[in-house]
Design a protein around this motif. Structure first.
Motif, PDB file in Angstrom:
ATOM      1  N   PHE A 152       0.824  -1.202   0.000  1.00  0.00           N
ATOM      2  CA  PHE A 152       0.000   0.000   0.000  1.00  0.00           C
ATOM      3  C   PHE A 152       0.854   1.245   0.000  1.00  0.00           C
ATOM      4  N   LYS A 159       3.973   2.034  -6.166  1.00  0.00           N
ATOM      5  CA  LYS A 159       3.257   0.764  -6.328  1.00  0.00           C
ATOM      6  C   LYS A 159       3.289   0.292  -7.780  1.00  0.00           C
ATOM      7  N   SER A 355      -3.849  -1.221  -7.864  1.00  0.00           N
ATOM      8  CA  SER A 355      -4.905  -0.617  -7.045  1.00  0.00           C
ATOM      9  C   SER A 355      -6.084  -0.137  -7.878  1.00  0.00           C
ATOM     10  N   CYS A 386      -2.158  -4.444  -4.708  1.00  0.00           N
ATOM     11  CA  CYS A 386      -1.865  -3.055  -4.341  1.00  0.00           C
ATOM     12  C   CYS A 386      -3.143  -2.349  -3.907  1.00  0.00           C
ATOM     13  N   GLU A 390      -4.023   2.967   3.672  1.00  0.00           N
ATOM     14  CA  GLU A 390      -3.581   2.142   4.778  1.00  0.00           C
ATOM     15  C   GLU A 390      -4.775   1.422   5.394  1.00  0.00           C
ATOM     16  N   ALA A 393      -5.422  -1.612   3.521  1.00  0.00           N
ATOM     17  CA  ALA A 393      -4.378  -2.603   3.785  1.00  0.00           C
ATOM     18  C   ALA A 393      -4.629  -3.278   5.128  1.00  0.00           C
TER      19      ALA A 393
END
Ligand SMILES: [Zn+2]
Length: 419
Positions: A152, A159, A355, A386, A390, A393
């Motif tokens: 993350f 990333k 992500s 990814c 936070e 994650a």
């Protein structure tokens, strides 16, 4: 007079055990034993010890030269699911003795490799990646990877550089994306270096790719760079791309092919990463292949570049455009995992989820996706997921926090890895 040279129960059991109770047909590997609440034995068995050459003179592939003892021996048997046990006998011209022996040998080697590796991805997977002069990674940075990894960091934290650097090792369009994105091998190229350590069934290989300047003195300003490859410290003409089976999922990947139909667009971007042509991937969308799938999607083809999806918990098939974003995503993963399962290559698979793919999913779907990928036992894939925040994650990893062993921070990017 019909005499059959049957296997003894002890031989049947040994054939099944040596096959790990899985069908030896290369694209099947169906598990053939499980619990039953109704049978006295408390076990249901859907496998058969099939004769490679028939047990009796009327049977398929009969070999009159074999003695009755050899005919009933372990060497003349192969473990199959019931479907394929019947199929090989009904179509003996296609399934020859040599073919069945090959299946058996390959399958037993495959089972042995699984037992020997004891499920550790680090004996079978990408163990670390080093990156220098790619995106925000100016200095050499080494990132250790576990079997399942969540990365993350905010936008621009590295990333995508990490994902694209890993994916580059598989060559093809992934390398092209990497090269273009970071303007490599051009006049003002930044002298990039990426190195991957990979282990295939315990055999370690280090592959290093970097830009090497080739200044042509006669032509001022004509500076070019070319690719320099080292394998285990030795200069090599090519890098062993076949060691890297990588699927890189990024919502940007499928953009350039300009198709309106999002499903078709995604399959077109996916096919080469799975080592298939677009048409081969469409041809694989047969309903029977998806009767069991990780996320429960049933998928069937209904025409040229048209398919229907029945998602888990639904009673109806809908054409691909009529399913939600998360159902679409789960169907894609079911296709990827199915294709990986039937892939005959022995190199490890790495699935990278950038992500951007998560942006369209609600937190329930994100959790479902990550938990299912992390719980995957078969195929033994390695994952790099990814996420931007936070919170995501932490949320995605909360259930298994004690399993997180490696966590290293490199600037705004944090890599967690666990086995
Ligand atoms: Zn089978």
């Amino acid at each position: 007079m019909d005499t059959r040279d049957e296997f003894t129960p002890a031989t049947v059991r040994r054939l099944a055990l040596r096959a790990g109770y899985m069908c030896a047909k290369p694209d099947c590997k169906q598990l053939t034993v499980g619990p039953s609440e109704d049978r006295k034995s408390r076990v249901t068995m859907v496998g058969v010890a099939a004769h490679i050459t028939a047990a009796s003179a009327e049977g398929p592939r009969y070999d009159a030269d074999l003695s009755p003892i050899d005919r009933a021996s372990e060497a003349n048997g192969v473990w199959m699911c019931q479907t394929h046990g019947k199929l090989i006998d009904d179509t003996e011209s296609r399934y020859t003795v040599a073919e069945l022996r090959r299946w058996k040998k390959q399958h037993e080697e495959w089972v042995f490799a699984r037992v020997a590796s004891a499920g550790s991805a680090l004996k079978h997977g990408l163990t670390s990646v080093s990156i220098e002069n790619v995106g925000p990674f100016r200095q050499r940075t080494t990132i250790s990877l576990g079997r399942h990894n969540v990365v993350f960091g905010s936008n621009g934290s590295g990333k995508s550089s990490l994902c694209e650097s890993i994916a580059a090792f598989s060559g093809g369009s992934n390398f092209e994306t990497f090269r273009k994105r970071w303007g490599l091998f051009g006049a003002r190229s930044p002298n990039m270096m990426i190195e991957a350590a990979i282990s295939v069934n315990g055999v370690h290989t280090k592959v290093r790719l970097n830009e090497e300047a080739t200044a042509l003195k006669r032509i001022p300003k004509h500076h070019q760079t070319r690719l320099h490859v080292e394998v285990n410290g030795n200069v090599a003409p090519h890098w062993p791309r076949s060691l890297f089976n990588i699927v890189y999922l990024d919502s940007q990947n499928s953009k350039p092919n300009r198709l309106k139909d999002a499903f078709r667009r995604d399959l077109r971007a996916l096919a080469p990463q799975l080592g298939l042509s677009e048409d081969q991937l469409w041809d694989a969308l047969r309903e029977e292949l998806f009767c069991s799938s990780t996320f429960g999607s049933r998928i069937r083809r209904i025409g040229e570049y048209r398919a229907e999806i029945r998602s888990a918990g639904s009673d109806h098939f809908y054409e691909t455009g009529g399913v939600s974003g998360s159902e679409h995503t789960f169907a894609l993963f079911d296709i990827i995992l199915r294709m990986i399962r039937v892939d005959p290559r022995s190199a490890p698979w790495v699935i990278i989820v950038d992500s951007s793919l998560f942006l369209g999913l609600d937190s329930e779907s994100k959790r479902r996706l990550v938990n299912a990928l992390n719980a995957l036992d078969e195929p033994a894939v390695q994952t790099v997921v990814c996420v931007n925040s936070e919170e995501d994650a932490v949320e995605l990893t909360a259930d298994d926090s004690e399993r997180w062993i490696g966590s290293s921070a490199t600037g705004a990017l944090t890599v967690h890895s666990f086995l």
